[in-house]
Design a protein around this motif. Sequence first.
Motif, PDB file in Angstrom:
ATOM      1  N   PRO A  58     -13.909  24.523 -66.538  1.00  0.00           N
ATOM      2  CA  PRO A  58     -12.770  24.650 -65.681  1.00  0.00           C
ATOM      3  C   PRO A  58     -11.747  24.220 -66.282  1.00  0.00           C
ATOM      4  O   PRO A  58     -11.803  23.323 -67.349  1.00  0.00           O
ATOM      5  CB  PRO A  58     -13.315  23.462 -64.611  1.00  0.00           C
ATOM      6  CG  PRO A  58     -14.314  22.635 -65.328  1.00  0.00           C
ATOM      7  CD  PRO A  58     -14.900  23.465 -66.260  1.00  0.00           C
ATOM      8  N   THR A  84      -9.251  21.970 -65.885  1.00  0.00           N
ATOM      9  CA  THR A  84      -8.696  20.930 -65.436  1.00  0.00           C
ATOM     10  C   THR A  84      -7.512  20.430 -66.084  1.00  0.00           C
ATOM     11  O   THR A  84      -7.323  20.496 -67.293  1.00  0.00           O
ATOM     12  CB  THR A  84      -9.850  19.672 -65.243  1.00  0.00           C
ATOM     13  OG1 THR A  84     -10.331  19.294 -66.547  1.00  0.00           O
ATOM     14  CG2 THR A  84     -11.140  20.391 -64.450  1.00  0.00           C
ATOM     15  N   ASP A 113      -7.615  17.268 -67.182  1.00  0.00           N
ATOM     16  CA  ASP A 113      -7.922  16.486 -68.400  1.00  0.00           C
ATOM     17  C   ASP A 113      -8.305  17.473 -69.600  1.00  0.00           C
ATOM     18  O   ASP A 113      -8.229  17.095 -70.764  1.00  0.00           O
ATOM     19  CB  ASP A 113      -9.355  15.740 -67.937  1.00  0.00           C
ATOM     20  CG  ASP A 113      -9.095  14.752 -66.834  1.00  0.00           C
ATOM     21  OD1 ASP A 113      -7.822  14.289 -66.890  1.00  0.00           O
ATOM     22  OD2 ASP A 113     -10.135  14.546 -66.100  1.00  0.00           O
ATOM     23  N   ASN A 149      -2.714  21.561 -62.277  1.00  0.00           N
ATOM     24  CA  ASN A 149      -3.482  20.909 -63.453  1.00  0.00           C
ATOM     25  C   ASN A 149      -2.444  20.775 -64.546  1.00  0.00           C
ATOM     26  O   ASN A 149      -2.617  19.778 -65.348  1.00  0.00           O
ATOM     27  CB  ASN A 149      -4.538  21.943 -64.084  1.00  0.00           C
ATOM     28  CG  ASN A 149      -4.017  23.109 -64.014  1.00  0.00           C
ATOM     29  OD1 ASN A 149      -2.763  23.665 -63.728  1.00  0.00           O
ATOM     30  ND2 ASN A 149      -4.899  24.322 -64.470  1.00  0.00           N
ATOM     31  N   LYS A 158      -0.676  17.135 -63.814  1.00  0.00           N
ATOM     32  CA  LYS A 158      -1.849  16.343 -64.082  1.00  0.00           C
ATOM     33  C   LYS A 158      -1.748  15.923 -65.480  1.00  0.00           C
ATOM     34  O   LYS A 158      -1.682  14.977 -65.982  1.00  0.00           O
ATOM     35  CB  LYS A 158      -2.992  16.501 -63.674  1.00  0.00           C
ATOM     36  CG  LYS A 158      -4.161  15.284 -63.691  1.00  0.00           C
ATOM     37  CD  LYS A 158      -5.551  15.652 -63.038  1.00  0.00           C
ATOM     38  CE  LYS A 158      -6.465  14.635 -63.386  1.00  0.00           C
ATOM     39  NZ  LYS A 158      -7.860  14.997 -62.889  1.00  0.00           N
TER      40      LYS A 158
END
Length: 673
Positions: free
Chosen positions: A280, A282, A284, A313, A316
């Motif tokens: 995915p 993400t 991170d 995303n 973040k």
Amino acid sequence: MSTERTIEIRLQSEDNYIDIIDIENLTPPENLLPPLEDTNSIEEYTKNAFDKLLDKEEHNLNFQTKSKGGSKLRSWIYNWGERKNHPTNSNKYIFECNQKLDNGENCAAQIKTSGPTGNIISHLNRKHKIYEHSKPLSTITPSLKQVKIDRYAISSDSHSQMTEDQQKYLKTLLFEWLILDFQPLHLLKSPSFHRFINALNENFELPTDREFRKRIFEAYGFSKNKLKQYIHENAVSVSLTCDLWTSRSKQSFLGVTCHFITPDFEIKEITLAIQYLEYPHTGDAIQQALEKIITQWELQHKVFFCTTDNASNMKKCLTQIVWLHRLSCTAHTIQLVVGKGLLTAEILIARAKRLINFFTSPKQNERLLNAQKKNSEEPEEESDLHRIFYRAITDVETRWSSTYIAWERLIALKPYIDIVISSLNVSKDNNAKEDAKRLNKINLTNNEWDIIRDLLEILGPFAELTEILEGTKYATMSYIYPGIIKLKSMFSPTINSNLDLETNDDAFENHQFEEVDEDDEPDARRKIKINTPINTFKLLDNIKSNLYKALENYFEVIEKEALIAALLDPRKKKTMFANNDRKELAKANFREVYELAKNDTNIHLEKCEPKLKKRKTSTRVYKRSLFSDDESHDLQTEDNEVERYLVMAQIKNDQDPLKWNGNLVGVGEMFSQ
């Protein structure tokens, strides 16, 4: 071993005279090529040999004939047709083409002219693919049409084995051709390609695709080190742009680009990575990949800002990298603003898209082109090659400005669409009748055509700012603050807006139309009904109010960096678009940035007259005026360095601020920090 040889090319002239071109003593340097390091002599030898060949061939292959009345050579066009006197005008003549059409019939086109041959040349180019250096088939013997390659090949009997340096040199040339011309590596496995190379020189050892893949990685490593060195030598600081891309095979890649200004005030842009990113995606995962790329390029102490879209995303990711400040992509935010602002017109957008899709099919596109050709205002003698005919343009979901451009083209094509409809309505052909029925059903109403024209005027400032912000050859950040402030001032609401900004709905997303036919959209996210024309009553007022509400929502707070950038731009520094509080805040932030730069670098400021250069601008249907009132012509002096810059005359919008800064010794150096 001697490499002298004679090449004979036999040509048959109109008088059946056999001419023999002897090209002798084409003796390349010993062992085929000069030493590897002497590449200039290789190029010179190759050029000279082929120049001799081409010069001699051109002399013998120029099939010009004498005019009937004198010794002056006539144009090459008369190899392909006959000149005839004009029946009524002695100052003109007629060129009658004698070539064959694809169906085997004679062309027999007659082109009138008073002397210039441009229309005749255009006819030969367009209809028959005949150009100046084309050769009439009747003047060439069958032996020349089917010249065997061994006539020009370098036989293994003529040369000794190639040295290692010569092999490397030819492999390098092959490698450059494959890479620079984007040729597929599977060519190296092609039997026909092997035969071709073998015919040229049996001694050349064609490398394998595995060897070339290895060389690609080696070249990448070499180029990367060179780029790293260039960045560290020429960039004081850099900015990044970061985005996720999806390939046609549905694989995702993280693209990272580096931007900086050199000491000579030139903007440079280098792609650092296009890296595959596993699912995915993400925040991170993106953070880990981005930090690794920055570390590999050794930019930890040079990069401070990274521009991304508004995806959660991405937000973040940059939030978690505390030493890297995120800037929102303004062009992407404008995409959200316009997409939300036009939600009340999404039926009209979908109906226009359906009409455009109809005319992108080959059959309908041909009808549209024929309507333009038959009803053009250009003179009949004017060749089609020199006239402009338009095709319908399809839009791209993620670029709202593509819809704007598609509408501009649609408005330009409307008169010809009406002609197509009229011609189909009176046609007796059954297929044409079906197309007429379909086109009458999906055509826009007069009110809808008028609304699209009005929307082009309303959205013109958005399109102008979007195009400016998408530029890569100049600094764009200084346009953000004044551009957004001016857009807000242009769309003060006249009625209350009921726009829901919490949903993910967008006016430009792929919609599925209610009828299941060739216009069905398989990737649609929502299904809307578009057979009924949109109600245009107060539609424009609603759109303006929605645009203003979306602007206030997405640009409630504009980054202070955008305001400082405007202050640093000598075209925008008077900040006439901002109120007094904003101006004072920007100046205070500017002085703070200046003091930080001054502590790092000993800057000496000298007076210098700027040398200004105009940047080319393009024209559009919408008259560009978003920044026309920014110019100021006041001239003042000030002792303080910052204040001295602030009171200097503001330059014009079409002048390059980087070139202007580069000619201000001291001030330019300060800005580069």
